[in-house]
Design a protein around this motif. Structure first.
Motif, PDB file in Angstrom:
ATOM      1  N   GLU A 192       0.820  -1.208   0.000  1.00 31.20           N
ATOM      2  CA  GLU A 192       0.000   0.000   0.000  1.00 31.20           C
ATOM      3  C   GLU A 192       0.862   1.269   0.000  1.00 31.20           C
ATOM      4  O   GLU A 192       0.679   2.175  -0.821  1.00 31.20           O
ATOM      5  CB  GLU A 192      -0.905  -0.025   1.233  1.00 31.20           C
ATOM      6  CG  GLU A 192      -1.972   1.053   1.251  1.00 31.20           C
ATOM      7  CD  GLU A 192      -2.981   0.838   2.373  1.00 31.20           C
ATOM      8  OE1 GLU A 192      -2.853  -0.140   3.126  1.00 31.20           O
ATOM      9  OE2 GLU A 192      -3.903   1.671   2.494  1.00 31.20           O
ATOM     10  N   THR A 193       1.866   1.310   0.893  1.00 32.49           N
ATOM     11  CA  THR A 193       2.676   2.537   1.021  1.00 32.49           C
ATOM     12  C   THR A 193       3.483   2.811  -0.249  1.00 32.49           C
ATOM     13  O   THR A 193       3.482   3.934  -0.762  1.00 32.49           O
ATOM     14  CB  THR A 193       3.645   2.401   2.211  1.00 32.49           C
ATOM     15  OG1 THR A 193       2.976   1.731   3.284  1.00 32.49           O
ATOM     16  CG2 THR A 193       4.113   3.757   2.684  1.00 32.49           C
ATOM     17  N   ALA A 194       4.131   1.768  -0.763  1.00 35.53           N
ATOM     18  CA  ALA A 194       4.952   1.947  -1.965  1.00 35.53           C
ATOM     19  C   ALA A 194       4.084   2.394  -3.145  1.00 35.53           C
ATOM     20  O   ALA A 194       4.450   3.284  -3.921  1.00 35.53           O
ATOM     21  CB  ALA A 194       5.664   0.641  -2.309  1.00 35.53           C
ATOM     22  N   ALA A 196       1.270   4.019  -2.927  1.00 33.24           N
ATOM     23  CA  ALA A 196       0.856   5.406  -2.667  1.00 33.24           C
ATOM     24  C   ALA A 196       1.944   6.388  -3.098  1.00 33.24           C
ATOM     25  O   ALA A 196       1.653   7.439  -3.672  1.00 33.24           O
ATOM     26  CB  ALA A 196       0.531   5.577  -1.190  1.00 33.24           C
ATOM     27  N   ASP A 197       3.216   6.022  -2.849  1.00 34.15           N
ATOM     28  CA  ASP A 197       4.322   6.890  -3.268  1.00 34.15           C
ATOM     29  C   ASP A 197       4.327   7.062  -4.788  1.00 34.15           C
ATOM     30  O   ASP A 197       4.459   8.164  -5.301  1.00 34.15           O
ATOM     31  CB  ASP A 197       5.665   6.298  -2.808  1.00 34.15           C
ATOM     32  CG  ASP A 197       5.822   6.416  -1.295  1.00 34.15           C
ATOM     33  OD1 ASP A 197       5.123   7.265  -0.707  1.00 34.15           O
ATOM     34  OD2 ASP A 197       6.611   5.651  -0.710  1.00 34.15           O
ATOM     35  N   ILE A 198       4.136   5.958  -5.491  1.00 37.57           N
ATOM     36  CA  ILE A 198       4.208   5.994  -6.955  1.00 37.57           C
ATOM     37  C   ILE A 198       3.109   6.885  -7.551  1.00 37.57           C
ATOM     38  O   ILE A 198       3.341   7.638  -8.499  1.00 37.57           O
ATOM     39  CB  ILE A 198       4.081   4.563  -7.539  1.00 37.57           C
ATOM     40  CG1 ILE A 198       5.329   3.735  -7.189  1.00 37.57           C
ATOM     41  CG2 ILE A 198       3.880   4.610  -9.049  1.00 37.57           C
ATOM     42  CD1 ILE A 198       5.295   2.325  -7.726  1.00 37.57           C
ATOM     43  N   ARG A 200       1.366   9.272  -5.913  1.00 39.19           N
ATOM     44  CA  ARG A 200       1.063  10.451  -5.083  1.00 39.19           C
ATOM     45  C   ARG A 200       0.722  11.675  -5.926  1.00 39.19           C
ATOM     46  O   ARG A 200      -0.270  12.355  -5.694  1.00 39.19           O
ATOM     47  CB  ARG A 200       2.240  10.762  -4.149  1.00 39.19           C
ATOM     48  CG  ARG A 200       2.088  12.118  -3.435  1.00 39.19           C
ATOM     49  CD  ARG A 200       2.840  12.158  -2.136  1.00 39.19           C
ATOM     50  NE  ARG A 200       2.270  11.200  -1.176  1.00 39.19           N
ATOM     51  CZ  ARG A 200       2.943  10.153  -0.684  1.00 39.19           C
ATOM     52  NH1 ARG A 200       4.181   9.927  -1.062  1.00 39.19           N
ATOM     53  NH2 ARG A 200       2.374   9.338   0.183  1.00 39.19           N
ATOM     54  N   GLU A 201       1.528  11.924  -6.953  1.00 44.99           N
ATOM     55  CA  GLU A 201       1.316  13.146  -7.748  1.00 44.99           C
ATOM     56  C   GLU A 201      -0.071  13.145  -8.391  1.00 44.99           C
ATOM     57  O   GLU A 201      -0.778  14.146  -8.375  1.00 44.99           O
ATOM     58  CB  GLU A 201       2.405  13.255  -8.818  1.00 44.99           C
ATOM     59  CG  GLU A 201       2.435  14.612  -9.500  1.00 44.99           C
ATOM     60  CD  GLU A 201       3.322  14.602 -10.736  1.00 44.99           C
ATOM     61  OE1 GLU A 201       4.209  13.715 -10.812  1.00 44.99           O
ATOM     62  OE2 GLU A 201       3.096  15.438 -11.628  1.00 44.99           O
ATOM     63  N   GLU A 203      -2.634  11.454  -7.250  1.00 42.47           N
ATOM     64  CA  GLU A 203      -3.630  11.522  -6.165  1.00 42.47           C
ATOM     65  C   GLU A 203      -3.788  12.955  -5.674  1.00 42.47           C
ATOM     66  O   GLU A 203      -4.892  13.381  -5.305  1.00 42.47           O
ATOM     67  CB  GLU A 203      -3.193  10.596  -5.023  1.00 42.47           C
ATOM     68  CG  GLU A 203      -4.294  10.329  -3.996  1.00 42.47           C
ATOM     69  CD  GLU A 203      -3.908   9.253  -2.993  1.00 42.47           C
ATOM     70  OE1 GLU A 203      -2.749   8.769  -3.025  1.00 42.47           O
ATOM     71  OE2 GLU A 203      -4.775   8.906  -2.157  1.00 42.47           O
ATOM     72  N   ASP A 204      -2.680  13.733  -5.700  1.00 49.59           N
ATOM     73  CA  ASP A 204      -2.749  15.121  -5.225  1.00 49.59           C
ATOM     74  C   ASP A 204      -3.507  16.025  -6.186  1.00 49.59           C
ATOM     75  O   ASP A 204      -3.927  17.120  -5.821  1.00 49.59           O
ATOM     76  CB  ASP A 204      -1.335  15.676  -5.001  1.00 49.59           C
ATOM     77  CG  ASP A 204      -0.662  15.033  -3.797  1.00 49.59           C
ATOM     78  OD1 ASP A 204      -1.394  14.427  -2.987  1.00 49.59           O
ATOM     79  OD2 ASP A 204       0.580  15.111  -3.691  1.00 49.59           O
ATOM     80  N   TYR A 214      -7.635   2.738  -1.478  1.00 50.48           N
ATOM     81  CA  TYR A 214      -6.711   1.595  -1.431  1.00 50.48           C
ATOM     82  C   TYR A 214      -7.423   0.427  -0.768  1.00 50.48           C
ATOM     83  O   TYR A 214      -7.991   0.574   0.314  1.00 50.48           O
ATOM     84  CB  TYR A 214      -5.454   1.963  -0.638  1.00 50.48           C
ATOM     85  CG  TYR A 214      -4.612   3.007  -1.311  1.00 50.48           C
ATOM     86  CD1 TYR A 214      -4.965   4.355  -1.241  1.00 50.48           C
ATOM     87  CD2 TYR A 214      -3.488   2.654  -2.045  1.00 50.48           C
ATOM     88  CE1 TYR A 214      -4.203   5.319  -1.882  1.00 50.48           C
ATOM     89  CE2 TYR A 214      -2.717   3.622  -2.683  1.00 50.48           C
ATOM     90  CZ  TYR A 214      -3.084   4.943  -2.598  1.00 50.48           C
ATOM     91  OH  TYR A 214      -2.332   5.904  -3.234  1.00 50.48           O
ATOM     92  N   ARG A 249       1.350   4.895 -14.806  1.00 47.16           N
ATOM     93  CA  ARG A 249       2.382   5.224 -13.825  1.00 47.16           C
ATOM     94  C   ARG A 249       2.836   3.965 -13.079  1.00 47.16           C
ATOM     95  O   ARG A 249       4.023   3.776 -12.826  1.00 47.16           O
ATOM     96  CB  ARG A 249       1.845   6.258 -12.827  1.00 47.16           C
ATOM     97  CG  ARG A 249       2.871   6.749 -11.829  1.00 47.16           C
ATOM     98  CD  ARG A 249       3.867   7.713 -12.472  1.00 47.16           C
ATOM     99  NE  ARG A 249       3.197   8.858 -13.079  1.00 47.16           N
ATOM    100  CZ  ARG A 249       3.004  10.021 -12.468  1.00 47.16           C
ATOM    101  NH1 ARG A 249       3.422  10.197 -11.231  1.00 47.16           N
ATOM    102  NH2 ARG A 249       2.406  11.014 -13.089  1.00 47.16           N
TER     103      ARG A 249
END
Lengths: 425, 425
Positions: A192-194, A196-198, A200-201, A203-204, A214, A249
């Motif tokens: 989940e965290t990894a 989310a990092d990928i 993020r842009e 999602e923002d 998620y 992405r």
């Protein structure tokens, strides 16, 4: 519109059953533009049920109730609804005829219970039960204020799920006037965290009305892109743009943007590449084979599976060399490689995957801990010769979770290879 | 004493997360003699949370709350509790020191958040968090009537579970004067209605405080006998008498009166009879093997499994005769018999079970419909010669349910045979 979900059953309150029904109902209602304010699990007692109906229908437009519609006497929902609504039962001839017919066609003598089963609360819209006996009901109720709805369904998940999709969701999405689109993005091999990092842009910078959820599960994490609004075209467009952006992405981990499983995705690739698959499993104990054969039509590409627990079986059935077992140990990439090749040849398949590892709880060592699995992949290349790849994967969990994650890692290896082979074509 | 469990989080109300915490809390409370009246999932909104605290503490002695104690913005539980209780926060030096120390020892610089994290509601008993940061709290609350308790814990399962066991359960089991006993009765091969008919007389004459619940699942139905009272001996005795009565009345279907699976039960019988098992699966696609190997230690008795989908595989791997396949068809008891015997001999096992059938959705005919499976059982008798039994089983469901019920029918056949063999010893 908003709703409360009421799940009835003592077994929920003793922790003997986890309430998965409520989760399904909520995600379906969200898709129908109905927000859920509360989920309540309540006991098989008429007083408790009636209190809950009263509370929930004071707060919300809809009370969706599951459980307590079956034949046994701990099933109190229908009685409670009668008392709460102060209505009577009427026989629904259609339900009765259908259930009698179903009994007859399966060679059973219709029991006296079928008449009781077909008694419907006066004024209810019947929700046909395609997967079982007890009919569901949508009951309009008006205590002087605006119209509210009491919805009754059985607690058996397959029956309830079919009822939600065939009748309940269409009924309420028609009334809610909102357009909502949900798109799944299925991933494998990332947490989940990894993930989310990928993304993020992306999602923002989501457009208004579009949100990203998620959904972690035992084998990984899926995403859901939800878009809501009044204009269908805008909503669908916003949704598609976001899905495409995320899929490209996270391309290395996304196997589908439709609601299919990894094994279904592999099945389609096997059909398109005209390859047949075999499996050779030690620590996964047949889980890979059963996942592959869960897919309808898998007999077209699944040839054969081997579950080889002890070393003799590995040698005799899959021609794993005794020397390899001695020098490398059963849990080794070398053995995984020989298992994969052996099953490929024995089954006459075009691709084969193997697992040998330690699912636990016992059997772990410092060098080969519980949660370690060696994977082998054998396949025939263009010119028909066999190529072999191996990998080692580590996870941490109890025996069942390890088996699931091991099988996921193996299927992931198959998926990536088939994707390469098919795009190369 | 009784309790309500309140799980806080929007993700529960959108179906993005299944509420497994509540189930754990319930089973722990039951063990502590605390009955759970309701489980409520509620949104991350202070008003909703405060309303729920009010409702629940009017009805119950204890409100156990999980979720919404973390650092992120959507965590509202502590604030809501402050407003509901009309109390203030005080710094708990011990919690603060412990978390600072934990940061330092792991080489991290203590963040400003640690002070905020260590602010406790005035009058609360701290529940130390061994697995994470946010401390839990047991807060006595008295609105003039009798003493009630608001319990706050984080939503992270590992943290919450450790808190329940270390602090919450001991705290309340001391206060509750009630004794509750739940006993499972595991059955296979009978439906809810038929089982209810068999045990009706017992169910009609249950002693006060004892109740019977039916827990249907994909493969069958289990029972739960619950007894409650003040005298531990009486409660345990009432419970045992009922369990024994049902177990002997439904003896043909009851495989355990403890909470084990059919495959675990089979594993124990295999160990006690010192027999090793093999599987030969067509339509179940490896599900029987994976169920048997889900049991820790199954490598002691599970030798080998074969998943043979196409006829060539059946012939080559299991020596099924081409003639048998032609004259009887792949889905036939004759082929099931040869598959079972073939896997027994190939694997060198003492007992082997086989399946060949039609899981669907396609492939059914008038004579061999979807949902039909032929089962084969081969085993070595006392004098070492091989005996073979076959059976045909019909069910109705989608592909996955059929696979589960087919595998259950096959395992049931194994269980009954092993039970006979072991009692004959």
């Amino acid at each position: 519109m908003n709703a409360e979900v009421i799940s009835i059953g003592d077994e929920l309150l003793t922790g003997q059953r986890i309430n998965t029904n409520a989760g399904f109902i909520c995600s379906e209602l969200v898709g129908a533009g109905v927000g859920v304010k509360r989920i309540i699990a309540c006991a098989d007692s008429e007083d408790a049920i009636i209190d809950q109906f009263t509370d929930s229908l004071q707060r919300s437009d809809i009370a969706i109730v599951t459980g307590g519609l079956g034949p046994t006497r701990d099933d109190r929902t229908k009685q409670s609804a009668l008392r709460f609504l102060k209505r009577s039962l009427v026989l629904d001839e259609e339900v009765y005829a259908r259930t009698v017919e179903r009994y007859r066609s399966s060679g059973r003598e219709p029991s006296a219970y079928l008449k009781h089963n077909a008694m419907i609360i006066d004024g209810a819209t019947v929700i046909p039960n395609e997967k079982g006996l007890a009919p569901g009901m949508i009951i309009p109720w008006n205590d002087g204020g605006q119209e509210r709805y009491l919805v009754l369904m059985p607690g058996v998940p397959q029956e309830m799920e079919a009822m939600m999709r065939s009748t309940v969701v269409p009924f309420f999405s028609g009334k809610s006037g909102v357009c909502i689109v949900h798109s799944p993005i299925k991933t494998t091999g990332i947490g989940e965290t990894a993930l989310a990092d990928i993304v993020r842009e992306i999602e923002d910078n989501l457009s208004d009305g579009t949100s990203l959820a998620y959904l972690p599960h035992a084998a990984g994490v899926d995403l859901r892109v939800s878009s809501i609004g009044s204009d269908k075209e805008v909503v669908e467009n916003d949704n598609r743009i976001t899905v495409d952006a995320i899929a490209s992405r996270a391309e290395a981990f996304v196997y589908a943007t439709s609601d299919i499983s990894l094994e279904e995705c592999i099945g389609r690739l096997l059909l398109s590449t005209e390859m047949k698959i075999a499996t050779a499993e030690s620590c996964t104990g047949g889980l890979i084979a059963t996942r592959l054969t869960d897919v309808p039509g898998s007999s077209r590409y699944f040839v054969q599976g081997f579950v080889v627990y002890d070393n003799d079986a590995k040698e005799e059935t899959l021609d794993v060399k005794a020397q390899t077992l001695v020098s490398h140990g059963a849990v080794s990439e070398k053995v995984a490689a020989e298992m994969a090749e052996g099953s490929l040849l024995t089954a006459g398949a075009d691709i084969a995957v193997s697992t040998t590892g330690i699912a636990g709880p016992g059997g772990g060592t410092e060098k080969k801990p519980v949660g370690m699995v060696c994977l082998g992949l054998a396949y025939r290349n263009r010119i028909g010769s066999i190529e072999i790849e191996t990998a080692t994967f580590y996870t941490q969990g109890d025996r069942l979770r390890n088996k699931i994650r091991f099988s996921e890692a193996a299927l992931r290896m198959v998926w990536k290879k088939l994707r390469d082979l098919s795009t190369r074509d």
